[in-house]
Design a protein around this motif. Structure first.
Motif, short mmCIF file in Angstrom:
data_model
loop_
_atom_site.label_atom_id
_atom_site.label_comp_id
_atom_site.label_asym_id
_atom_site.label_seq_id
_atom_site.Cartn_x
_atom_site.Cartn_y
_atom_site.Cartn_z
N UNK A 44 1.19 -1.15 -0.45
CA UNK A 44 -0.36 -0.17 0.17
C UNK A 44 0.88 1.16 0.38
N UNK A 45 2.26 1.57 0.99
CA UNK A 45 3.37 2.35 0.49
C UNK A 45 3.38 2.60 -0.65
N UNK A 46 3.97 1.74 -1.42
CA UNK A 46 4.06 1.57 -2.71
C UNK A 46 3.61 2.15 -3.36
N UNK A 47 1.85 1.77 -3.92
CA UNK A 47 0.74 2.23 -4.39
C UNK A 47 0.38 3.35 -4.12
N UNK A 48 1.05 4.42 -2.78
CA UNK A 48 0.78 5.32 -2.79
C UNK A 48 2.02 6.10 -3.00
N UNK A 49 3.29 6.01 -3.17
CA UNK A 49 4.46 6.84 -3.93
C UNK A 49 4.03 6.52 -5.30
N UNK A 50 2.91 5.49 -6.22
CA UNK A 50 2.81 5.72 -7.22
C UNK A 50 1.70 6.49 -8.00
N UNK A 51 0.93 6.95 -6.97
CA UNK A 51 -0.24 8.00 -7.34
C UNK A 51 0.37 8.94 -6.87
N UNK A 96 3.46 10.19 -7.91
CA UNK A 96 4.50 10.09 -9.19
C UNK A 96 3.68 10.16 -10.16
N UNK A 97 1.99 10.31 -10.05
CA UNK A 97 0.94 10.03 -11.24
C UNK A 97 0.89 11.59 -11.34
N UNK A 98 0.24 11.70 -10.03
CA UNK A 98 -0.20 13.22 -10.23
C UNK A 98 0.80 14.29 -9.88
N UNK A 99 1.74 14.34 -8.96
CA UNK A 99 3.21 15.52 -9.14
C UNK A 99 3.55 15.73 -10.10
N UNK A 100 4.27 13.98 -10.54
CA UNK A 100 5.38 14.50 -11.80
C UNK A 100 5.14 13.38 -13.05
N UNK A 101 4.23 13.92 -13.91
CA UNK A 101 3.05 13.20 -15.05
C UNK A 101 3.74 12.83 -15.60
N UNK A 102 4.77 13.88 -16.12
CA UNK A 102 5.99 14.10 -17.41
C UNK A 102 7.32 13.20 -17.16
N UNK A 103 7.15 12.39 -16.18
CA UNK A 103 8.52 11.78 -15.66
C UNK A 103 8.03 10.45 -14.91
N UNK A 104 6.54 9.64 -15.10
CA UNK A 104 6.30 8.39 -14.50
C UNK A 104 7.37 7.89 -15.16
N UNK A 105 7.57 7.66 -16.31
CA UNK A 105 8.05 6.29 -16.77
C UNK A 105 9.29 5.67 -16.12
N UNK A 106 10.35 7.30 -15.55
CA UNK A 106 11.23 7.13 -15.28
C UNK A 106 10.74 7.20 -13.93
N UNK A 107 10.43 7.61 -12.93
CA UNK A 107 10.40 7.37 -11.25
C UNK A 107 10.17 6.49 -10.92
N UNK A 108 9.13 5.63 -11.49
CA UNK A 108 8.13 4.82 -11.63
C UNK A 108 9.03 3.35 -12.31
N UNK A 109 9.20 3.06 -12.34
CA UNK A 109 9.96 2.37 -13.19
C UNK A 109 9.70 0.65 -13.15
N UNK A 110 9.61 0.18 -15.09
CA UNK A 110 9.09 -1.32 -14.55
C UNK A 110 9.79 -1.80 -13.04
N UNK A 111 11.42 -1.38 -13.49
CA UNK A 111 12.60 -2.16 -12.38
C UNK A 111 12.35 -1.59 -11.19
N UNK A 112 11.90 -0.72 -10.77
CA UNK A 112 11.11 0.15 -9.55
C UNK A 112 10.00 -0.63 -8.77
N UNK A 113 9.12 -1.22 -9.59
CA UNK A 113 7.76 -1.54 -8.86
C UNK A 113 8.10 -2.83 -9.21
N UNK A 114 9.18 -3.57 -10.06
CA UNK A 114 9.39 -5.33 -8.94
C UNK A 114 9.91 -5.26 -7.68
#
Length: 309
Positions: A112-119, A121-139
């Motif tokens: 749930x903490x990881x999901x809050x970080x995802x939200x 990044x999506x709201x505060x840094x939408x243009x940098x989302x692919x970098x700040x929330x990469x698949x490697x970080x997600x995994x």
């Protein structure tokens, strides 16, 4: 008092008596548990089959559904079999199995903490989302959540079953839980209980702190938005996750952070029903009813099924 060998079975006193009212409650709990199984399995299936949901937000959500599925599958079938057959025995191995998978759910805190970080990044840094929330970080977040939950579950199960248990081997619960089982030990368990309490507090407070930081930054960013439409979209994006956070952490704090003097068997059972049966059924309902993309994936899946027929 005579010590029981580690191979001796425990007795689960259960949740329901054999009265008319309790039989109705038993059927109600089974219906809710079945709904939870279907809802979480459907959520997993939709995320797996729909390419539009192959994004970090929904991959994290799929892991939440998987943890809820494991929790329900560990607790409810045993409870139902015990009630229907009147055989309430459980082996130490079965008890350790339940403790492990129940504590494994502690990984949901970090998920749930990881999901809050995802939200965030999506709201505060939408243009940098692919970098700040990469698949490697997600995994890495997913594996870290599973690892921390599994490590805590393994330690609690191993340490709890290592104690010698006295001849009162009745567990006043409908499943094996480390705090309940420790009360049956003949040895001094104060050190273990203190360590277990500290671990539970840390596994709750650290994720809660991260969630509060993420949503404080989100709130600050939303208040600076000039468009009312953008604000509504941001709040709608976060409301589902906040609802799940409130349900999960509210039950967990009430269960594990209360002083021992305020705990009673009946209240523990009621709270346990809430976070092992009711909360898992609410998670997919909250995310499916309040998320247009999930509803769209469900509609496409239903249309495919109709077309095949």
């Amino acid at each position: 008092m005579e010590n029981w060998n580690i191979t001796a079975d425990f007795i689960l006193l259960g949740l329901f008596n054999y009265t008319g009212a309790h039989q109705f409650l038993f059927v109600l709990v089974l219906i809710i548990a079945f709904t939870s199984l279907v809802g979480n399995a459907l959520m997993l299936l939709l995320i797996l089959l729909d390419p539009h949901l192959h994004r970090p937000m929904y991959i994290l959500l799929s892991q939440l559904s998987l943890m809820d599925l494991m929790l329900i599958s560990t607790i409810v079938p045993k409870m139902a079999i015990d009630y229907l057959t009147c055989r309430k025995f459980i082996s130490p191995a079965g008890c350790g199995f339940q403790i492990f998978f129940l504590t494994l759910g502690g990984g949901e805190c970090f998920l749930l903490a990881a999901m809050s970080y995802d939200r965030y990044v999506a709201i505060c840094h939408p243009l940098r989302y692919p970098v700040l929330m990469s698949w490697k970080l997600c995994l890495s977040m997913i594996l870290g959540s599973w690892f921390l939950g599994a490590a805590d579950g393994l330690m609690q199960a191993a340490a709890t079953l290592n104690f010698s248990f006295c001849n009162t081997h009745e567990i006043d619960h409908f499943f094996c839980e480390a705090p309940t089982l420790v009360r049956l030990a003949c040895a001094d368990t104060s050190v273990f209980e203190y360590v277990m309490y500290i671990c539970c507090v840390l596994m709750l407070l650290i994720p809660i702190s991260l969630i509060l930081i993420s949503y404080s930054l989100i709130l600050a960013a939303v208040l600076q938005m000039r468009s009312n439409e953008a604000r509504k979209k941001a709040f709608a994006t976060c409301s589902s996750h906040l609802s799940v956070v409130g349900l999960f952490f509210g039950a967990a704090i009430f269960t594990y952070m209360r002083p021992k003097s305020y705990r009673s068997a009946n209240y523990n059972k009621v709270v346990s029903v809430y976070y092992t049966i009711f909360t898992p059924v609410l998670n997919p309902l909250i995310y499916s009813l309040r998320n247009s993309e999930v509803k769209g994936a469900l509609q496409k899946c239903m249309n495919r099924c109709v077309a095949y027929e």
